[in-house]
Design an enzyme around this catalytic site. Structure first.
Site, short mmCIF file in Angstrom:
data_model
loop_
_atom_site.label_atom_id
_atom_site.label_comp_id
_atom_site.label_asym_id
_atom_site.label_seq_id
_atom_site.Cartn_x
_atom_site.Cartn_y
_atom_site.Cartn_z
N GLY A 250 8.24 34.48 -5.65
CA GLY A 250 9.60 34.65 -5.13
C GLY A 250 10.27 33.32 -4.84
CG ASP A 251 8.40 30.86 -2.16
OD1 ASP A 251 9.14 31.62 -1.50
OD2 ASP A 251 7.21 30.66 -1.88
#
Length: 298
Positions: A250-251
């Site tokens: 997600g990052d």
């Protein structure tokens, strides 16, 4: 300049075992050390995409020094507050069929250290981007995200927030440029279980009504949905491959989206998906070569 803030970075010690027995001596098949924290991951992925950033936050002890060295090796400029006591936390990830995690607490962050962080943030200028990502340590006030957004809301800073539950919903009134909940976190905000794209879009629009400008919702194996500030809705599927690591995906997606915005929302969503996929299919963060290959597939 892009600034990332990681309040409680970590070193993950990952051990792989054939089985795990409590009360016994367990021997590993192999081990790995991974440096992380959501803001740290964003900065590293930005560097791999050729974009400079400054990683801010707090470090302590020999583990904090190791984290700073890692960022230097990755080409990331760091400007952490160095705490006198404690150490940057170590998280133990036990992979033996099922995955068991033992997460460290991290060092205490006192008022003086927090004031030092604000002094560094005061150097931000109009047009800069500030990424606030991850949870807040127990030694910091629970509204620290709001304090930061409130302090710089009139300075022309582009805010990006990746958090969950009230931590995220309390920030949208400051009109962040981008927020990135996953579909489960989005449902938690509105006390719903979201099962359709229409429900996800409806909740994303509600966050826009509350102040958020762009809402990027990751949906694991179902891809991602972007509801941008023009009202347009875009959905993209996932890349094909074997998922070996969900940490940092997600990052990576967030970093890809920020970089891709120079070429418009459509390209930003593609680059975000390529970055997230490259990390999901790797043991660590995805590499540039992988990302380029996935971009061609998209």
């Amino acid at each position: 300049m892009i600034y990332t803030v990681t309040f409680n970075p970590a070193i993950d010690y990952v051990v792989f075992l054939d089985g795990f027995l409590t009360g016994e001596v367990n021997r590993t098949r192999r081990e790995a050390v991974q440096f992380g924290g959501k803001g740290v991951n964003v900065s590293v992925m930005l560097s791999r995409l050729g974009v400079e950033s400054t990683a801010l936050g707090f470090v302590a002890g020999f583990t904090g020094q190791a984290l700073e060295q890692y960022l230097t090796q990755c080409g990331v400029r760091s400007d952490f507050i160095r705490l006198e006591n404690g150490m940057t936390r170590i998280n133990v990830k036990i992979k033996a069929g099922e995955e068991t995690e033992i997460n460290g607490q991290g060092p205490d962050i006192d008022d003086g250290a927090l004031a030092a962080l604000f002094e560094k943030l005061d150097h931000m200028q109009k047009g800069d981007t500030l990424v606030l990502a991850g949870s807040i340590p127990g030694t910091l006030p629970g509204d620290i995200y709001e304090q930061i957004l409130s302090r710089y809301s009139e300075k022309g800073i582009q805010f990006v927030v990746d958090a969950s539950k009230e931590l995220l919903s309390n920030c949208v009134k400051y009109r962040p440029f981008l927020i990135k909940p996953n579909h489960l976190e989005l449902g938690e905000i509105f006390s719903k279980v979201l099962t359709t794209d229409e429900e996800i879009v409806e909740c994303a629009r509600r966050l826009q009504e509350m102040g958020a400008r762009n809402v990027l919702v990751s949906m694991a194996g179902d891809g991602a949905i972007l509801v941008n500030e023009t009202g347009a809705v875009r959905k993209i599927g996932v890349l094909k491959g074997k998922v070996v690591n969900s940490v940092g995906a997600g990052d990576s997606m967030l970093a890809g989206f920020i970089v891709g915005l120079d070429k418009g929302y459509e390209y930003a969503l593609k680059l975000a998906t390529a970055c997230g996929g490259a990390t999901a299919f790797s043991e660590g963060l995805g590499e540039k070569e992988q990302i380029d290959q996935f971009l061609e597939q998209l």
